[in-house]
Design a protein around this motif. Structure first.
Motif, PDB file in Angstrom:
ATOM      1  N   VAL A  79      24.203 -18.189 -43.861  1.00  0.00           N
ATOM      2  CA  VAL A  79      24.225 -16.738 -43.672  1.00  0.00           C
ATOM      3  C   VAL A  79      24.749 -16.067 -44.934  1.00  0.00           C
ATOM      4  O   VAL A  79      24.204 -15.060 -45.400  1.00  0.00           O
ATOM      5  CB  VAL A  79      25.069 -16.336 -42.446  1.00  0.00           C
ATOM      6  N   GLU A  80      25.804 -16.630 -45.532  1.00  0.00           N
ATOM      7  CA  GLU A  80      26.369 -16.049 -46.746  1.00  0.00           C
ATOM      8  C   GLU A  80      25.367 -16.077 -47.898  1.00  0.00           C
ATOM      9  O   GLU A  80      25.277 -15.120 -48.666  1.00  0.00           O
ATOM     10  CB  GLU A  80      27.661 -16.770 -47.117  1.00  0.00           C
ATOM     11  N   GLU A  81      24.589 -17.146 -48.011  1.00  0.00           N
ATOM     12  CA  GLU A  81      23.541 -17.205 -49.030  1.00  0.00           C
ATOM     13  C   GLU A  81      22.512 -16.105 -48.814  1.00  0.00           C
ATOM     14  O   GLU A  81      22.070 -15.459 -49.772  1.00  0.00           O
ATOM     15  CB  GLU A  81      22.835 -18.563 -49.008  1.00  0.00           C
ATOM     16  N   MET A  82      22.109 -15.890 -47.582  1.00  0.00           N
ATOM     17  CA  MET A  82      21.144 -14.846 -47.263  1.00  0.00           C
ATOM     18  C   MET A  82      21.705 -13.480 -47.648  1.00  0.00           C
ATOM     19  O   MET A  82      21.008 -12.661 -48.240  1.00  0.00           O
ATOM     20  CB  MET A  82      20.792 -14.897 -45.771  1.00  0.00           C
ATOM     21  N   PRO A 131      27.908  -6.611 -40.091  1.00  0.00           N
ATOM     22  CA  PRO A 131      28.299  -6.656 -41.504  1.00  0.00           C
ATOM     23  C   PRO A 131      28.321  -5.255 -42.124  1.00  0.00           C
ATOM     24  O   PRO A 131      27.639  -4.345 -41.658  1.00  0.00           O
ATOM     25  CB  PRO A 131      27.215  -7.523 -42.143  1.00  0.00           C
ATOM     26  N   GLU A 132      29.135  -5.113 -43.179  1.00  0.00           N
ATOM     27  CA  GLU A 132      29.255  -3.855 -43.900  1.00  0.00           C
ATOM     28  C   GLU A 132      29.061  -4.096 -45.384  1.00  0.00           C
ATOM     29  O   GLU A 132      29.437  -5.142 -45.910  1.00  0.00           O
ATOM     30  CB  GLU A 132      30.630  -3.232 -43.658  1.00  0.00           C
ATOM     31  N   GLU A 162      16.494 -14.194 -37.401  1.00  0.00           N
ATOM     32  CA  GLU A 162      16.527 -15.523 -38.016  1.00  0.00           C
ATOM     33  C   GLU A 162      17.670 -16.340 -37.423  1.00  0.00           C
ATOM     34  O   GLU A 162      18.715 -15.796 -37.056  1.00  0.00           O
ATOM     35  CB  GLU A 162      16.726 -15.417 -39.532  1.00  0.00           C
ATOM     36  N   PHE A 163      17.479 -17.647 -37.378  1.00  0.00           N
ATOM     37  CA  PHE A 163      18.491 -18.582 -36.891  1.00  0.00           C
ATOM     38  C   PHE A 163      19.033 -19.356 -38.092  1.00  0.00           C
ATOM     39  O   PHE A 163      18.261 -19.833 -38.918  1.00  0.00           O
ATOM     40  CB  PHE A 163      17.854 -19.553 -35.892  1.00  0.00           C
ATOM     41  N   TYR A 164      20.357 -19.470 -38.183  1.00  0.00           N
ATOM     42  CA  TYR A 164      20.999 -20.188 -39.285  1.00  0.00           C
ATOM     43  C   TYR A 164      21.902 -21.282 -38.728  1.00  0.00           C
ATOM     44  O   TYR A 164      22.601 -21.071 -37.739  1.00  0.00           O
ATOM     45  CB  TYR A 164      21.813 -19.222 -40.151  1.00  0.00           C
ATOM     46  N   ASP A 165      21.902 -22.427 -39.395  1.00  0.00           N
ATOM     47  CA  ASP A 165      22.675 -23.583 -38.939  1.00  0.00           C
ATOM     48  C   ASP A 165      24.161 -23.514 -39.287  1.00  0.00           C
ATOM     49  O   ASP A 165      24.943 -24.289 -38.756  1.00  0.00           O
ATOM     50  CB  ASP A 165      22.081 -24.873 -39.507  1.00  0.00           C
ATOM     51  N   GLY A 166      24.547 -22.626 -40.194  1.00  0.00           N
ATOM     52  CA  GLY A 166      25.955 -22.553 -40.551  1.00  0.00           C
ATOM     53  C   GLY A 166      26.295 -21.280 -41.286  1.00  0.00           C
ATOM     54  O   GLY A 166      25.421 -20.526 -41.728  1.00  0.00           O
TER      55      GLY A 166
END
Length: 95
Positions: free
Chosen positions: A22-25, A83-84, A14-18
């Motif tokens: 990513v944190e929401e995902m 990520p962990e 997936e591509f994220y703009d900010g």
């Protein structure tokens, strides 16, 4: 900055703009983690869009030489993160 998230667990990219996207995902993903020792097979590529023509300086040190093509746009990989999962009663994903 933009981010490309490669999830080897699900086979999705997936591509994220900010960063906040990513944190929401990851917040949503954390709701599905129930085991303290669960690991993620995920890579996050922090990428910067390359505007204009590709030139030799795009590949020169200290720049990263990895290029990602997403939706017909070119991006240079600035950083690679893994990520962990942190489990302390609540689940968080650190990156």
């Amino acid at each position: 900055m933009n981010y490309v998230v490669i999830n080897n667990n699900s086979g999705e990219t997936e591509f994220y703009d900010g960063k906040s996207d990513v944190e929401e995902m990851f917040e949503e993903m954390a709701k599905e983690i129930y085991e303290p020792d669960e690991t993620l097979d995920i890579l996050i590529l922090k990428v910067e869009k390359i505007d204009g023509e590709i030139r030799a300086e795009h590949f020169s040190s200290p720049k990263n030489t990895n290029i990602v093509v997403w939706d017909y746009e070119l991006y240079r990989v600035e950083e690679v993160m893994e990520p962990e999962v942190e489990f302390d009663g609540d689940v968080t994903i650190n990156w």
